[in-house]
Scaffold this active site. Structure first.
Site, mmCIF file in Angstrom:
data_model
loop_
_atom_site.group_PDB
_atom_site.id
_atom_site.type_symbol
_atom_site.label_atom_id
_atom_site.label_comp_id
_atom_site.label_asym_id
_atom_site.label_seq_id
_atom_site.Cartn_x
_atom_site.Cartn_y
_atom_site.Cartn_z
ATOM 1 N N ARG A 99 35.996 36.078 44.690
ATOM 2 C CA ARG A 99 36.511 37.083 43.780
ATOM 3 C C ARG A 99 36.144 36.639 42.193
ATOM 4 N NH1 ARG A 99 36.670 39.909 47.450
ATOM 5 N NH2 ARG A 99 38.201 41.154 48.496
ATOM 6 N N HIS A 148 28.191 41.986 43.873
ATOM 7 C CA HIS A 148 29.320 42.025 44.854
ATOM 8 C C HIS A 148 28.817 42.648 46.043
ATOM 9 C CE1 HIS A 148 33.830 42.038 45.563
ATOM 10 N NE2 HIS A 148 33.249 41.779 46.580
#
Length: 309
Positions: free
Chosen positions: A223, A271
């Site tokens: 993250r 991502h």
């Protein structure tokens, strides 16, 4: 009794007929259509709708359609509701592929050669074989453990660090805060696959980077909030960190004026390291629902609220 999916149309097109065939007694609804809200027992979503208890007073289980649950507001989910995160073969395989690619890219000086090509520079660098490169994985859970095994199989000297003790072949395992320094001291390429919790937010910072060998490299596929960006940029300037591959940022999308974009020592992907595969994820979800209806409650992917994952 019903199941509610709040996700993409692509998932709905595959999952609804799958559920209808295998569990015809369980009504399947796709958000924003919910059917009778009092009948909703299961909800699958990336971000649940607000006012869960008011909307669905008989909700029993929430499934995350991703591997993480840090996007959930835990305080808004009643304590009696079971939270289960997505662990499925396609998601795991995707992460293994990504980290292998990123590790090999750094191992073979890929970012240096990309920068040289842009400047029309032909200059070779010494090659190391995989066993000479020490790769450390932060996080040895459902994604980290297979990644560590794959790196070891491909010849890298591999170690792993996690909150709790693990043991696996060909991987040196460290655990707890007291062993973090020893883990970092033997890591040339650091891979972050930690869950995002209050304890791990901002963990990739100056204090941690300084414990790595000089010129170490970073891969963050967990993250964006794990990383303190100014600290990384400072470490890159000093040479303590020589390169980084970042699949996640905070915020996302990465703002166009971020200094991360134009630094030749940083490679950014949007991502995409791994995502649940619609078909296999649907079958895993269906199997979990069946087992829950049969009375099972102890799932490996069940979230421990005290840990945050």
């Amino acid at each position: 009794m019903s199941f509610l999916l709040k996700s993409t149309p692509e998932r709905a097109q595959v999952w609804k007929p799958l559920f209808n065939k295998a569990l015809p007694e369980l009504e399947f609804h796709v958000w924003p259509e919910t059917g009778n809200p009092e009948e909703v027992r299961f909800l699958a979503a990336w971000e649940p709708p607000p006012d869960l208890l008011k909307r669905f007073p008989n909700l029993e289980v929430i499934f995350s359609v991703g591997a993480g649950v840090d996007q959930f507001d835990m305080s808004a989910i009643p304590e009696h509701v079971t939270i289960i995160r997505m662990i499925e073969p396609g998601l795991t395989d995707g992460m293994v592929d990504y980290v292998l690619w990123a590790t090999l890219t750094l191992h073979r000086d890929g970012l240096t050669y990309i920068a040289q090509q842009k400047k029309h520079v032909w200059k070779a660098r010494p090659n190391l074989v995989a066993v000479q490169r020490r790769v450390g994985i932060m996080g040895l859970g459902k994604l980290g453990a297979p990644v560590a095994q794959a790196l070891a199989i491909n010849g890298f000297t591999c170690s792993g660090w996690s909150r709790s003790r693990h043991s696996m072949p060909n991987v040196t395992c460290y655990a707890g805060a007291e062993e973090l320094g020893a883990f970092l001291a033997t890591t040339d390429i650091l891979v972050c696959l930690l869950p995002l919790t209050d304890a791990t937010r901002g963990i990739l910072n100056t204090s941690l980077f300084e414990k790595l060998p000089w010129g170490a490299q970073l891969i963050n596929a967990a993250r964006g909030a794990h990383l303190v960006v100014p600290d990384l940029l400072e470490m890159l300037e000093s040479g303590q960190i020589s390169a980084a591959i970042l699949d996640v940022t905070d915020p996302e999308p990465l703002p166009t004026d971020s200094p991360l974009w134009d630094d030749p020592r940083i490679f950014i992907t949007p991502h995409i390291a791994s995502s649940s595969q619609t078909e296999t994820a649907g079958r895993v979800l269906l199997d979990t629902v069946k087992r829950y209806l049969a009375g099972e409650r102890n799932f490996p992917s069940r979230v421990d609220r005290s840990k945050g994952y």
